[in-house]
Each structure stands twice: as C-alpha cells, then as structure tokens.
Design an enzyme around this catalytic site. Sequence first.
Site, mmCIF file in Angstrom:
data_model
loop_
_atom_site.group_PDB
_atom_site.id
_atom_site.type_symbol
_atom_site.label_atom_id
_atom_site.label_comp_id
_atom_site.label_asym_id
_atom_site.label_seq_id
_atom_site.Cartn_x
_atom_site.Cartn_y
_atom_site.Cartn_z
ATOM 1 N N LYS A 114 0.867 -1.178 0.000
ATOM 2 C CA LYS A 114 0.000 0.000 0.000
ATOM 3 C C LYS A 114 0.904 1.229 0.000
ATOM 4 C CE LYS A 114 -2.706 3.289 1.660
ATOM 5 N NZ LYS A 114 -2.220 4.610 2.042
ATOM 6 N N THR A 146 5.944 7.652 14.028
ATOM 7 C CA THR A 146 5.845 6.863 15.263
ATOM 8 C C THR A 146 4.378 6.671 15.685
ATOM 9 O OG1 THR A 146 8.049 7.541 15.924
ATOM 10 C CG2 THR A 146 6.603 6.758 17.681
ATOM 11 N N THR A 200 1.681 6.404 13.868
ATOM 12 C CA THR A 200 1.075 5.374 13.012
ATOM 13 C C THR A 200 1.704 4.009 13.292
ATOM 14 O OG1 THR A 200 0.502 7.018 11.355
ATOM 15 C CG2 THR A 200 0.551 4.743 10.604
ATOM 16 N N GLU A 227 9.957 1.005 10.862
ATOM 17 C CA GLU A 227 11.048 1.966 10.666
ATOM 18 C C GLU A 227 10.397 3.346 10.767
ATOM 19 O OE1 GLU A 227 13.037 4.485 9.725
ATOM 20 O OE2 GLU A 227 13.421 3.872 7.660
ATOM 21 N N CYS A 242 14.366 9.813 6.777
ATOM 22 C CA CYS A 242 14.237 9.368 8.175
ATOM 23 C C CYS A 242 15.549 9.541 8.938
ATOM 24 C CB CYS A 242 13.733 7.935 8.237
ATOM 25 S SG CYS A 242 14.582 6.806 7.144
ATOM 26 N N GLU A 248 10.930 16.246 15.239
ATOM 27 C CA GLU A 248 11.467 15.912 13.916
ATOM 28 C C GLU A 248 10.946 16.918 12.888
ATOM 29 O OE1 GLU A 248 9.969 12.296 12.018
ATOM 30 O OE2 GLU A 248 11.911 12.032 11.061
HETATM 31 P P1 NDP Z 1 2.185 8.268 8.380
HETATM 32 O O1 NDP Z 1 3.505 7.909 8.888
HETATM 33 O O2 NDP Z 1 1.125 8.586 9.358
HETATM 34 O O3 NDP Z 1 1.703 7.066 7.450
HETATM 35 C C1 NDP Z 1 0.572 7.143 6.639
HETATM 36 C C2 NDP Z 1 0.369 5.756 6.076
HETATM 37 O O4 NDP Z 1 0.038 4.870 7.137
HETATM 38 C C3 NDP Z 1 -0.759 5.698 5.081
HETATM 39 O O5 NDP Z 1 -0.406 4.777 4.078
HETATM 40 C C4 NDP Z 1 -1.920 5.175 5.904
HETATM 41 O O6 NDP Z 1 -2.819 4.419 5.164
HETATM 42 C C5 NDP Z 1 -1.202 4.281 6.877
HETATM 43 N N1 NDP Z 1 -1.944 4.138 8.139
HETATM 44 C C6 NDP Z 1 -2.593 5.065 8.835
HETATM 45 N N2 NDP Z 1 -3.150 4.523 9.942
HETATM 46 C C7 NDP Z 1 -2.825 3.231 9.935
HETATM 47 C C8 NDP Z 1 -3.063 2.143 10.802
HETATM 48 N N3 NDP Z 1 -3.792 2.264 11.917
HETATM 49 N N4 NDP Z 1 -2.555 0.946 10.482
HETATM 50 C C9 NDP Z 1 -1.834 0.813 9.361
HETATM 51 N N5 NDP Z 1 -1.555 1.802 8.504
HETATM 52 C C10 NDP Z 1 -2.053 3.004 8.790
HETATM 53 O O7 NDP Z 1 2.370 9.396 7.271
HETATM 54 P P2 NDP Z 1 2.331 10.961 7.298
HETATM 55 O O8 NDP Z 1 2.353 11.374 5.901
HETATM 56 O O9 NDP Z 1 1.217 11.474 8.131
HETATM 57 O O10 NDP Z 1 3.734 11.348 7.960
HETATM 58 C C11 NDP Z 1 3.773 11.929 9.211
HETATM 59 C C12 NDP Z 1 5.194 12.087 9.701
HETATM 60 O O11 NDP Z 1 5.882 10.854 9.589
HETATM 61 C C13 NDP Z 1 6.049 13.067 8.915
HETATM 62 O O12 NDP Z 1 5.826 14.365 9.382
HETATM 63 C C14 NDP Z 1 7.435 12.570 9.207
HETATM 64 O O13 NDP Z 1 7.874 13.136 10.424
HETATM 65 C C15 NDP Z 1 7.258 11.074 9.404
HETATM 66 N N6 NDP Z 1 7.666 10.280 8.234
HETATM 67 C C16 NDP Z 1 8.705 9.424 8.396
HETATM 68 C C17 NDP Z 1 9.154 8.690 7.354
HETATM 69 C C18 NDP Z 1 10.304 7.757 7.497
HETATM 70 O O14 NDP Z 1 11.005 7.538 6.529
HETATM 71 N N7 NDP Z 1 10.512 7.161 8.674
HETATM 72 C C19 NDP Z 1 8.554 8.796 6.006
HETATM 73 C C20 NDP Z 1 7.411 9.690 5.958
HETATM 74 C C21 NDP Z 1 7.004 10.401 7.047
HETATM 75 P P3 NDP Z 1 -4.313 4.952 4.895
HETATM 76 O O15 NDP Z 1 -4.194 6.114 3.980
HETATM 77 O O16 NDP Z 1 -5.039 3.817 4.285
HETATM 78 O O17 NDP Z 1 -4.843 5.337 6.255
#
Ligand code: NDP
Length: 472
Positions: free
Chosen positions: A172, A225, A227, A245, A279, A376
């Site tokens: 996904k 974190t 999520t 991760e 990240c 972050e």
């Molecule tokens: P998220 O980290 O919140 O992830 C969103 C994804 O998670 C979508 O695909 C969503 O699917 C899915 N998701 C949401 N809820 C659930 C759940 N309960 N179980 C499983 N999957 C779920 O993305 P954001 O864009 O909101 O990023 C927020 C922050 O994350 C950024 O500000 C940044 O700090 C950090 N980040 C870190 C990254 C890294 O490389 N470690 C990469 C990107 C962001 P659906 O749409 O179907 O709900």
Amino acid sequence: MNYHMTINGQSVAGKETFDVINPADKTVLAAAPKASIAQLNEAVDAAKAAFPAWAALSYAERRDKLMQLADAVEAAGAELMQSLTKEQGKPMKGFADMGSGFEFGGTLAWIRATAGYDLPPKVIQDNDAARIEVHRKPLGVVGSITPWNYPLLITVWHVIPALLTGNTVVVKPSEMTPLTVLRFGEIAKDILPPGVLNVVSGDGEIGAAISSHADIQKVVFTGSTPTGKAIMNCAADNLKRLTLELGGNDAAIVLADADVNAIAPKIFATAFINNGQTCAALKRLYVHEAVHDQLCQALTDIATSTKTGNGMDDDTDFGPLQNEKQWNIVKSLAEDAKARGANFLCGGEVTDDSGYYFPITLVNHIKDGARLVDEEQFGPILPIVKFGDVEEAVKLANASPNGLGGSVWSSNIEQAKAIASRLECGSAWVNHHAVVQPDAPFGGVKASGFGVEFGEAGLKEFTSIQTVHIYA
Ligand code: NDP
C-alpha cells in the site's frame, strides 16, 4: 496517464479515485485508484493463493525472477524518474546528484544486491545421536505500507527481501505518492506469477485494514511513530510480525578538533538530503564552541549557493516539500524558533508559495527545549546548537525519544568512535551521516521502531525458524 492497481496479476481500476497533487505547483497530477476493502481482500486472497507455489521455488528460481524485474524497472527508468519528480517533488538531478536519479539508481542497486542473498539451512548437530537443522521459512502474506519521501526505493526495501525469502506481498503506497509504485506493480505483473506482488492504493482505511487483516502474517511499515503504534495495536489479534522503521531526530556532534572545511559539505548534504525529508537525515547539529562560528559560516556559504525550485528544472538543487501538511509543520517550527529569539543564518521565510517551497534554512542561537530541536522537522531547516562540554552534548543527543541514527565528527577517529558507541541509536556514523547500503543492517531503537532492514539480518525478518530434529 491512467493508473491501475495490480491485484492477482491483473490491472485493476479503483471503485473510486483520489487526487494526487504535484507539490511543485499544487495542481492535480493524476487521479489514483482508491481501493475498496473488498479489493484489498481480493489482493490478500490472491497473495495467499500464490504463496505455496512461490514459497516452493528455490532461492535461485526466485532470484532469477527478481533479476528480471530489475532489468524491466531499469528499462522504464526515464518514465519512473519523471514520475518520482512530479509526485514527490525531488529534482531530477538535484544537489550533489541526490534527486530522482539517486533514488532510481538505489532502487536498482537494492533489488540486485538483495536478490543475491541466500538463507540456506544451518546444521547445528550431525552425529550418531541426531542431526539437527535450522531452517528459515517464509511467513506467508506480507503487508507493506510505504511512505512518500522515497516512494520507489522504500517499496523495494520492503518487497524484495520478502519475495526472495518466499513470501507474497500486498503493498500500500502512501496516498501522497502512489503513482510510481503503481507503475512498479504493473511492471512486476508481467514478470512475477499472479498474486505474488499486489499493489493497492487507497486513502484513509486501507492501511488499518492491512494491519488488522487475519491473513496477513507480517507488516513492514516506514513512517511516523504514532502510526507505527497504531499498527502495533492492530497487529495484536493474529500476532503479526512487525518491522517498524519510524521517525528519527538524529543528532550529530562536532568535536573541537574537527576539520571544518572537510566536514561542512558532508554535514550539509546529509542534513538536507531529499530536502530534509529523510528518516535518518542529520536533524540536530551540536557543535563545539571552538569551531561553531567557522562551521556556521561554511554551511551558510554552501546553503546560499543552492537553488530551491521546480524539480523538473535543470538547475534546481532542492524541490518543494512533498505535501501541504509537512510544509505547515516546517513553517510552524521556523515561527516557533523565531519567537524564541533564535538567529536565522539563511532562509526562514517562504518567498514562493506557488508550490510547497521552503528555502534551505540554518538556525543557531537555539537550544534544546525549542520545538525545532526537540521535534522531527522532516524538512529543510537545521538547528545548530553550540556546546562547550562534550558530556553535555552526548546527554542532549540521547535525550530524544527517537533513536534512528547519530554521528560524531572529529579528526581523532578513536575518540569519535568511542563517543559514537555511546549514542542511543541503531546506526552510528563517524565523520558521516545517513549513509546506508544494501549489506549493512539499518533500523531504529526507542521510538524509532524495531527490526532491521538490509543484509542477511534484514532478510531474516521475513522468515520464521523451523528446527528439524532427525533421529535414525
Ligand atoms: P504516516 O507515517 O502517518 O503514514 C501514513 C500511512 O500509514 C498511510 O499509508 C496510511 O494508510 C497508513 N496508516 C494510517 N493509519 C494506519 C493504521 N492504523 N494501520 C496501518 N496503517 C495506517 O504518514 P504521514 O504522511 O502522516 O507522515 C507523518 C510524519 O511521519 C512526517 O511528518 C514525518 O515526520 C514522518 N515520516 C517518516 C518517514 C520515514 O522515513 N521514517 C517517512 C514519511 C514520514 P491509509 O491512507 O489507508 O490510512
């Protein structure tokens, strides 16, 4: 261009669509298919049905398919790189050649290097009493939830080790950047047996449905974190394995004896890699007072020679932030730092809001306790904190709830190594930061998650152990 999901070896339209925005100009780039829960279930059913035959193949047979996949992805390079730039925002070439070409090159390198691994059974006893073998078996259906910062590369990081070890996969992609991964799925469907790799795009309910699905045995997630914690809750029902991760707030400590001219370009490149949306980017810079002013000047000189703009333009070093939410986070961190009296060496103000642009920004005269240091930023703004006592710097570096990466910069390698080993993080670098490669395990501790990716250790995460005891 029309985009389709890949379910059971077929190109499938969504029941609905959702808009994908080009962050360089805020226009609608494409309509992406929005999977229904029924379509997700079809994908999981297909992956479950495909699992026994795929798992029964040898590593050599699966490797052969993955190498063919690498060749097919390589042949689609021009299209995939443009797609990355348009939906993610990163420049085609970018600062220090770290744009879409970098992500695409990494994608090919990771597929080919990972496909080369093997996990043969280990014989731990073979004598008159018994023969005992330890086998690594695939888990079944793996759910992969990938982020918007490196859409294609991180998909490959999740998918290739899962497939090589004999699992089947439902991916996904992030709703912000689904297009390149949808194309990857369509390329893969012409090479892999139906159901082995499925791609479902969605917005709002698919991620949670994957993490609570009874027929998915493992979820690998890269993202935030909060999520990650939600996924862990959803995963409890069928005791899913997890690799999480999550975010980082990596500290770098620059010691008094560091060679400023030598380290400044590396510090700049690893803090602003992918416009800071990485990240394990360098996110907090602690600098000894003996070299603080000189390093600030050297970094400012580099920053002011770069150009932020549309990633499709040849001379762009840094593109826009990927999405409006992240743009707002970065703006609010800058405002908070300003309100606290921090000094802006460069940047800090939005001068072009035709896209989600934010200039490369360096901030000093700032301390722990300011949001820009504690949180972050995931964007092009770096706090620089001056210190006098290295013990205090180590304490501050470790005070973060995150623990993805950390680094120490010095001309005395042994001293730097000793300090780096005290950092609470999954990867520690000396005189570098954010460098990853396919054979070196990478993962976080504390709130940055658990499990590792890459190399043999990363491969093992997609297997369970079966110990076979054989008696005559
Ligand atoms: P998220 O980290 O919140 O992830 C969103 C994804 O998670 C979508 O695909 C969503 O699917 C899915 N998701 C949401 N809820 C659930 C759940 N309960 N179980 C499983 N999957 C779920 O993305 P954001 O864009 O909101 O990023 C927020 C922050 O994350 C950024 O500000 C940044 O700090 C950090 N980040 C870190 C990254 C890294 O490389 N470690 C990469 C990107 C962001 P659906 O749409 O179907 O709900």
